[in-house]
Structure formats: C-alpha cells, structure tokens
Design an enzyme around this catalytic site. Structure first.
Site, mmCIF file in Angstrom:
data_model
loop_
_atom_site.group_PDB
_atom_site.id
_atom_site.type_symbol
_atom_site.label_atom_id
_atom_site.label_comp_id
_atom_site.label_asym_id
_atom_site.label_seq_id
_atom_site.Cartn_x
_atom_site.Cartn_y
_atom_site.Cartn_z
ATOM 1 N N HIS A 167 0.824 -1.207 0.000
ATOM 2 C CA HIS A 167 0.000 0.000 0.000
ATOM 3 C C HIS A 167 0.863 1.264 0.000
ATOM 4 C CE1 HIS A 167 1.005 0.837 4.194
ATOM 5 N NE2 HIS A 167 0.854 -0.471 4.411
ATOM 6 N N GLY A 206 3.712 -4.489 4.172
ATOM 7 C CA GLY A 206 5.137 -4.775 4.101
ATOM 8 C C GLY A 206 5.561 -6.114 4.674
ATOM 9 N N GLU A 231 -2.723 -7.105 7.220
ATOM 10 C CA GLU A 231 -1.484 -6.859 7.952
ATOM 11 C C GLU A 231 -1.216 -7.957 8.980
ATOM 12 O OE1 GLU A 231 1.474 -5.903 8.322
ATOM 13 O OE2 GLU A 231 1.312 -3.734 8.667
ATOM 14 N N ASN A 269 2.176 5.120 8.946
ATOM 15 C CA ASN A 269 3.579 5.384 8.633
ATOM 16 C C ASN A 269 3.969 6.803 9.046
ATOM 17 O OD1 ASN A 269 3.020 3.655 5.544
ATOM 18 N ND2 ASN A 269 4.010 2.804 7.345
#
Length: 201
Positions: free
Chosen positions: A21, A163, A99, A27
């Site tokens: 994403h 990630g 996630e 973040n």
C-alpha cells in the site's frame, strides 16, 4: 523488481503483481496499526501516499492487471480503489492479505518492530505477546496464491497487501527459511514486485 521462483510443479499459471500500500497515516505517525478496528476504519493513505499512487499510475510500467485482490485494511483498500479506478476494474476484499497482527504492540511506536523481527530470526513459529507467527502469515498469504492458481490461468493479478506479510510471502516463495524474511530489502510503500507467469494462457 521481477522474480520467478515458481511453485513446486515448475511454473506459475498467472502473473502476480505484489503491491505494498501507499504511505499511510500510520507510517506518518510512526505507529503500529495491525488490528481491528483501527486498521479497518482508520489510518488510511497519507497525502504522501496519495501522491505516490498518482505518480505510479501515471507511469505504470507493468502489465495491466485483470483482477485486483486486497487486504481489508483502510490503507490497502484506498490503494486498491485508486488502481481499480485507473484501470476501470472492480476489486475484491481478501482478509487473508491483511497486515500481520502485532498483538500487544498495537498502537505503539513502529521502532518496536525490531523486537519482533529479532524473535522471528530465532523461531518463525513464535507467537510471543500475541504477535502473529511468521509461519501463520506465510500460510495464509500462500493460500491466496494457491487458490488463484487453481481457479485462473494466464491472468495478471494484483495483490495489495502490507510490508511484513509481503516480505514473508516472498521469502516463502523463494523456498528460503522464514526466519530470514527481514534479510530481504524492505518493500517501499507503493512498490510492486512482479512474479512472472511461466505458462501461456
């Protein structure tokens, strides 16, 4: 970035684009947001993340996706929405692309990821502090690709995820020890990794 490492039977039936994403508000704030309800309803794309996607879509360098599946977190949903709108496609929610859950670290500083990754390197089956084990993440992520391989052939499929899950998936697909997943170069926000199909439609 392009990789091959096909499955055991020797060839991918489809071409997969694995996308992290865009830069998110999590973040931006340096916070771990890995669970419901915050991940589903908050901490979507940051202004920087939206700009990243505008740039990516204006200079798309990969095959045109025919199918888009994405994590149901807000940041991945907003990313998938932008890509789907650009190509005139529908999108499919796929919770297994969600996630990795970081348990007791939820809402804390993302500097604490390093503590989890150090434990991952010792034992990928560890679930300390409610953190989802690397082996569990690899299993659910690989399950998505295995199902797509059974159901489709010759398609370009975009999977929008996060990630850690994507790095774990790539490590699994390479046949490397899951404890080594953080030895891969970290995937940047709004980056795409291409898994080339080895069979023609």
């Amino acid at each position: 970035m392009s990789n091959t490492f096909p499955p055991a039977e020797g060839a991918w039936r489809n071409h997969y684009l694995l996308m992290r994403h865009g830069h998110s508000l999590a973040n931006q704030e340096g916070r771990i947001i890995s669970a419901q309800p915050l991940g589903l309803t908050g901490f979507g794309l940051s202004p920087r993340g939206r700009a990243q996607l505008d740039t990516l879509l204006a200079d798309w360098r990969w095959a045109r996706p025919q199918r888009i599946l994405h994590s149901d977190f807000l940041r991945t949903t907003e990313t998938a929405e932008r890509v789907a709108a650009h190509f005139g496609l529908t999108r499919t929610l796929e919770p297994r692309l969600r996630e990795r859950h970081f348990g007791e670290l939820e809402g804390q500083s993302d500097t604490r990821y390093a503590e989890v990754w150090a434990l991952d390197a010792q034992d990928p089956t560890l679930c300390q502090g409610g953190v989802e084990a690397v082996a569990e993440v690899a299993a659910r992520m690989r399950e998505v690709i295995d199902e797509l391989e059974r159901r489709h052939r010759g398609e370009t499929i975009l999977l929008v995820s996060h990630g850690d899950p994507l790095q774990i998936l790539l490590t699994a697909l390479e046949g490397r020890a899951l404890s080594l997943h953080r030895e891969r170069e970290p995937l940047a926000p709004a980056s795409i990794t291409s898994l080339k199909a080895s069979l023609k439609a």
